[in-house]
Design an enzyme around this catalytic site. Structure first.
Site, PDB file in Angstrom:
ATOM      1  CG  HIS A   1      60.306  -7.393  38.947  1.00  0.00           C
ATOM      2  ND1 HIS A   1      60.533  -8.461  38.101  1.00  0.00           N
ATOM      3  CD2 HIS A   1      61.102  -6.397  38.496  1.00  0.00           C
ATOM      4  CE1 HIS A   1      61.418  -8.100  37.189  1.00  0.00           C
ATOM      5  NE2 HIS A   1      61.776  -6.859  37.394  1.00  0.00           N
ATOM      6  CD  GLU A   2      61.721  -2.604  39.991  1.00  0.00           C
ATOM      7  OE1 GLU A   2      62.938  -2.402  40.103  1.00  0.00           O
ATOM      8  OE2 GLU A   2      61.179  -2.833  38.897  1.00  0.00           O
TER       9      GLU A   2
ATOM     10  CG  HIS B   1      65.855  -6.090  39.761  1.00  0.00           C
ATOM     11  ND1 HIS B   1      66.449  -6.980  38.899  1.00  0.00           N
ATOM     12  CD2 HIS B   1      64.786  -5.592  39.097  1.00  0.00           C
ATOM     13  CE1 HIS B   1      65.774  -7.011  37.761  1.00  0.00           C
ATOM     14  NE2 HIS B   1      64.758  -6.178  37.855  1.00  0.00           N
TER      15      HIS B   1
ATOM     16  CD  GLU C   1      64.309  -7.147  34.382  1.00  0.00           C
ATOM     17  OE1 GLU C   1      63.229  -7.262  34.993  1.00  0.00           O
ATOM     18  OE2 GLU C   1      65.132  -6.250  34.633  1.00  0.00           O
TER      19      GLU C   1
ATOM     20  CG  ASP D   1      59.762 -11.641  36.098  1.00  0.00           C
ATOM     21  OD1 ASP D   1      59.555 -10.540  36.637  1.00  0.00           O
ATOM     22  OD2 ASP D   1      59.722 -11.824  34.865  1.00  0.00           O
TER      23      ASP D   1
HETATM   24 ZN    ZN Z   1      63.250  -5.732  36.454  1.00  0.00          ZN
END
Ligand code: ZN
Length: 418
Positions: free
Chosen positions: A278-279, A282, A357, A361
């Site tokens: 997930h990071e 980003h 987000e 995801d």
């Molecule tokens: Zn996040």
């Protein structure tokens, strides 16, 4: 009597407090409505005891938040009408003189005095509420040491940049704010690099992931995800709180992913991979750079407003400053009142953040699996006692992340499309 500007700001303070309290009440109602038993959607992972504790935690924090908001609204109103700030400014100039350094020092000291009002609330939040729910791991001594370090950092970094801004204001004349913006933007970008390297280590130990199976599997994942610089650090968040988190910092060559040690304790390797993915999402989707550009744009607008206000004797005199008091009153008044306007824009920036987000995801669901990410998020909600049933309007306004249900629905949907 008070100037028209002060009356206008008092109205804004009241409006903000009224609206924000109404939202909190709406949210509390929604939480209470679902409090009698664990809602169907969460029964698979949530036991009744933890759920009840989560409800109590949300309600207690909400009530505390309203009291805190009332207090800070009152303080701001009192500061505006009392003439305290012009008095402090004059006193500072009298003691330290009128040089750019002296003005910078005066401004910072005014900021320190202003921030003292919120200290009791910080203490209560950590040593009463967080303590009661088992999250607080820090001592009072550590808290005091943190505050002193924060103060030192704000002087070491704040005085030079403030002095530079004051100097530009006094030297350039009309177009000062464009140069001021450029200087401040450069400072902000420098901070993004400096902060994780030099400031965070003052407060926390940051160490590379220890050798072992976990490191191998996380680095393999980073490879697959295209996170080439691969700096993954573990931070000793557990010395202050048992809340867990992971975050991304820096950009370009300076990028880093930081995992709290508490996260490593709470999640299994599969779940950790999903959080890391997930990071990385980003990073791969360019969210950090977009967020930086967004905040630069915001800053540009604020400097433009300050440029306009600096030409207006009316603005100074409305607060009781002399019209030739220079840069400090403008910056100080704009910073303490910015929230009265910015508050109404929070849903916009949060909507953008929630979009990111979802994208992160979806990236993680593709790289690992939606199932492991959902399991990780469920565990984190449980461990952190996150509110599972916020009011729709409340989460739309205040949440930087979509709710657990929204995220699960979207990630399983995106997995189907892979
Ligand atoms: Zn996040």
């Amino acid at each position: 009597m008070f100037s028209a500007l002060i009356i206008f700001l008092l109205v804004l303070i009241a409006l903000k407090f009224a609206f924000s309290t109404w939202l909190e009440a709406l949210n509390m109602g929604c939480v209470k409505e679902h409090s009698s038993e664990v809602p169907e959607a969460f029964r698979a992972f949530m036991d009744a005891g933890t759920y009840k504790k989560g409800v109590a935690y949300t309600l207690e924090k909400t009530k505390f938040g309203v009291v805190e908001d009332a207090w800070s609204s009152l303080v701001l109103a009192a500061v505006l009408v009392s003439g305290l700030l012009p008095g402090m400014f004059d006193l500072g100039i009298k003691i330290f003189g009128n040089s750019v350094w002296a003005q910078a020092l005066t401004m910072l000291l005014m900021g320190v005095v202003f921030s003292i009002f919120s200290l009791p609330f910080e203490l209560w939040s950590q040593f009463v509420i967080e303590e009661k729910f088992g999250f607080n791991k820090g001592s009072f001594g550590l808290w005091v040491a943190d505050k002193l370090k924060e103060l030192a950092v704000s002087f070491v970094l704040g005085i030079p940049i403030l002095a530079l801004l004051i100097w530009l204001f006094e030297t350039i004349g009309d177009g000062w704010w464009i140069w001021g913006f450029a200087a401040f933007a450069a400072f902000q970008i420098l901070m993004i690099i400096i902060y994780p390297r030099f400031i965070m280590p003052l407060f926390n130990k940051l160490e590379p992931l220890p050798e072992g199976e976990l490191k191998t599997s996380l680095f393999n994942l980073a490879d697959r995800g295209g996170f080439a610089a691969r700096t993954i650090l573990v931070m000793d968040g557990s010395k202050r709180s048992s809340h867990s988190n992971a975050f991304f910092t820096g950009f370009g060559k300076f990028r880093k992913i930081v995992l709290f040690d508490t996260l490593l304790q709470q999640l299994n390797p599969n779940e950790l991979e999903a959080v890391l993915a997930h990071e990385i999402g980003h990073y791969k989707k360019g969210h950090i750079v977009k967020m930086i550009l967004f905040s630069l744009f915001e800053m540009f607008a604020i400097f433009a407003v300050m440029g306009l206000l600096s030409k207006s004797a009316w603005f100074y005199e409305s607060f009781g400053f002399r019209a030739d008091s220079g840069f400090v009153p403008i910056l100080f008044m704009v910073s303490i009142c910015a929230g009265l306007f910015g508050f109404w824009l929070t849903p916009l920036s949060n909507a953008l953040s929630r979009r990111y987000e979802y994208q992160a995801d979806a990236f993680a669901a593709k790289l690992c699996s939606a199932k492991s990410l959902s399991e990780a998020l469920r565990k984190l909600h449980k461990k952190n006692l996150g509110n599972l049933t916020p009011h729709k309007l409340y989460s739309a306004f205040h949440y930087s992340h979509p709710t657990l249900l929204e995220r699960e629905e979207a990630m399983f949907e995106s997995e189907k499309q892979k």
